[in-house]
Design a protein around this motif. Structure first.
Motif, PDB file in Angstrom:
ATOM      1  N   TYR A  35       0.832  -1.197   0.000  1.00 16.12           N
ATOM      2  CA  TYR A  35       0.000   0.000   0.000  1.00 16.12           C
ATOM      3  C   TYR A  35       0.871   1.253   0.000  1.00 16.12           C
ATOM      4  O   TYR A  35       0.562   2.223  -0.696  1.00 16.12           O
ATOM      5  N   ALA A  36       1.961   1.256   0.759  1.00 17.42           N
ATOM      6  CA  ALA A  36       2.871   2.406   0.750  1.00 17.42           C
ATOM      7  C   ALA A  36       3.468   2.605  -0.634  1.00 17.42           C
ATOM      8  O   ALA A  36       3.585   3.738  -1.112  1.00 17.42           O
ATOM      9  N   ASP A  37       3.837   1.512  -1.310  1.00 17.10           N
ATOM     10  CA  ASP A  37       4.366   1.606  -2.674  1.00 17.10           C
ATOM     11  C   ASP A  37       3.345   2.212  -3.633  1.00 17.10           C
ATOM     12  O   ASP A  37       3.707   2.860  -4.611  1.00 17.10           O
ATOM     13  N   ALA A  38       2.056   2.021  -3.334  1.00 11.12           N
ATOM     14  CA  ALA A  38       0.985   2.558  -4.187  1.00 11.12           C
ATOM     15  C   ALA A  38       0.605   3.984  -3.801  1.00 11.12           C
ATOM     16  O   ALA A  38      -0.225   4.606  -4.461  1.00 11.12           O
ATOM     17  N   GLY A  39       1.202   4.524  -2.725  1.00 12.21           N
ATOM     18  CA  GLY A  39       0.895   5.891  -2.312  1.00 12.21           C
ATOM     19  C   GLY A  39      -0.153   5.987  -1.228  1.00 12.21           C
ATOM     20  O   GLY A  39      -0.663   7.065  -0.932  1.00 12.21           O
ATOM     21  N   VAL A  40      -0.479   4.859  -0.603  1.00 16.72           N
ATOM     22  CA  VAL A  40      -1.476   4.840   0.463  1.00 16.72           C
ATOM     23  C   VAL A  40      -0.762   4.888   1.801  1.00 16.72           C
ATOM     24  O   VAL A  40       0.190   4.141   2.031  1.00 16.72           O
ATOM     25  N   GLY A  41      -1.244   5.749   2.687  1.00 17.23           N
ATOM     26  CA  GLY A  41      -0.645   5.877   4.006  1.00 17.23           C
ATOM     27  C   GLY A  41      -0.497   4.536   4.698  1.00 17.23           C
ATOM     28  O   GLY A  41      -1.393   3.704   4.639  1.00 17.23           O
ATOM     29  N   GLY A  69      -5.857  10.930   6.773  1.00 20.53           N
ATOM     30  CA  GLY A  69      -5.992  10.136   5.563  1.00 20.53           C
ATOM     31  C   GLY A  69      -6.851   8.938   5.936  1.00 20.53           C
ATOM     32  O   GLY A  69      -6.782   8.446   7.074  1.00 20.53           O
ATOM     33  N   LYS A  70      -7.692   8.476   5.012  1.00 20.38           N
ATOM     34  CA  LYS A  70      -8.595   7.369   5.326  1.00 20.38           C
ATOM     35  C   LYS A  70      -8.568   6.324   4.228  1.00 20.38           C
ATOM     36  O   LYS A  70      -8.680   6.650   3.041  1.00 20.38           O
ATOM     37  N   LEU A  71      -8.446   5.078   4.626  1.00 19.23           N
ATOM     38  CA  LEU A  71      -8.614   3.941   3.734  1.00 19.23           C
ATOM     39  C   LEU A  71      -9.941   3.320   4.114  1.00 19.23           C
ATOM     40  O   LEU A  71     -10.101   2.821   5.230  1.00 19.23           O
ATOM     41  N   GLN A 131      -9.845   3.073   8.121  1.00 24.96           N
ATOM     42  CA  GLN A 131      -8.588   3.158   8.842  1.00 24.96           C
ATOM     43  C   GLN A 131      -8.068   4.581   8.660  1.00 24.96           C
ATOM     44  O   GLN A 131      -8.067   5.108   7.547  1.00 24.96           O
ATOM     45  N   CYS A 132      -7.601   5.184   9.749  1.00 24.27           N
ATOM     46  CA  CYS A 132      -7.224   6.599   9.737  1.00 24.27           C
ATOM     47  C   CYS A 132      -5.758   6.785  10.110  1.00 24.27           C
ATOM     48  O   CYS A 132      -5.226   6.071  10.951  1.00 24.27           O
ATOM     49  N   THR A 133      -5.147   7.799   9.485  1.00 25.05           N
ATOM     50  CA  THR A 133      -3.733   8.091   9.732  1.00 25.05           C
ATOM     51  C   THR A 133      -3.512   9.024  10.915  1.00 25.05           C
ATOM     52  O   THR A 133      -2.375   9.263  11.305  1.00 25.05           O
ATOM     53  N   ALA A 134      -4.581   9.585  11.468  1.00 27.06           N
ATOM     54  CA  ALA A 134      -4.487  10.442  12.656  1.00 27.06           C
ATOM     55  C   ALA A 134      -5.645  10.083  13.581  1.00 27.06           C
ATOM     56  O   ALA A 134      -6.710   9.658  13.118  1.00 27.06           O
ATOM     57  N   LEU A 135      -5.424  10.260  14.862  1.00 23.83           N
ATOM     58  CA  LEU A 135      -6.479   9.980  15.829  1.00 23.83           C
ATOM     59  C   LEU A 135      -7.597  10.998  15.712  1.00 23.83           C
ATOM     60  O   LEU A 135      -7.362  12.175  15.384  1.00 23.83           O
TER      61      LEU A 135
END
Length: 185
Positions: A35-41, A69-71, A131-135
């Motif tokens: 996912y990181a390789d694809a640009g996703v947090g 950021g949200k997946l 799923q979130c990158t910040a609380l």
């Protein structure tokens, strides 16, 4: 997995490789390196699940400060999922994109920091995972009107079921630039 760009740079549709047989199915809903390789947090710090019934519309939400950021993916049911670029100075400021996410198509949507997010349930009910990158910070929780005429989002419902917060949210034009994230190319 297959990763597709949307009309908004950075907002991605992800179609995981699904292994299915007569017993059911299996897929990776997140793999940090891929996912990181694809640009996703890859630094998710909070995972949320919501369940809603047909016609419920949640959004358009964002957080400032501490943007998330949200997946997002649907575990059960169908949703019309929307991302809006609200970054001040962005060449796509005020534009939106939408994707149907269903339990059957297993698609995910990556919504980077700086975008507002919302969804509308189009099935009898839906269970939604993000799923979130910040609380989550309740003091930074913000919303934009789902029916903002300037955005003109083509929602699949005309009279959604809304929270009180979403029913009174301002339009994008009513917000001060200091209440919006800043575009950083």
């Amino acid at each position: 997995m297959k990763v597709s760009e949307t009309s908004l740079p950075g907002v991605l549709v992800i179609e995981p490789r699904v292994h299915a047989d007569g017993r059911g199915f299996f897929f990776e809903s997140h793999h940090a390196r891929r996912y990181a390789d694809a640009g996703v947090g890859s630094s998710f710090v909070q995972t949320n699940v919501s369940k809603s019934t047909r016609g419920v519309l949640r959004g358009l939400h964002y957080q400032l400060p501490g943007p998330q950021g949200k997946l997002v993916t649907v575990l059960d049911g169908d949703v019309f999922d929307v991302a809006v670029d609200i970054r001040t100075g962005s060449p796509t400021h005020g534009r939106w994109t939408a994707v149907m996410l269903t339990a059957r198509n297993h698609r995910q949507l990556w919504i980077p920091e700086g975008f507002a997010h919302g969804f509308c349930v189009t099935s009898e009910s839906a269970t939604f995972l993000y799923q979130c990158t910040a609380l989550y910070d309740p003091t930074a929780d913000r919303a934009i009107a789902w029916d903002d005429p300037t955005l003109a989002i083509d929602w699949p419902v005309s009279a959604p079921s809304l929270s009180a917060k979403d029913a009174r949210a301002p339009t994008l034009a009513e917000l001060s630039p200091r209440d919006l994230p800043i575009y950083a190319p």
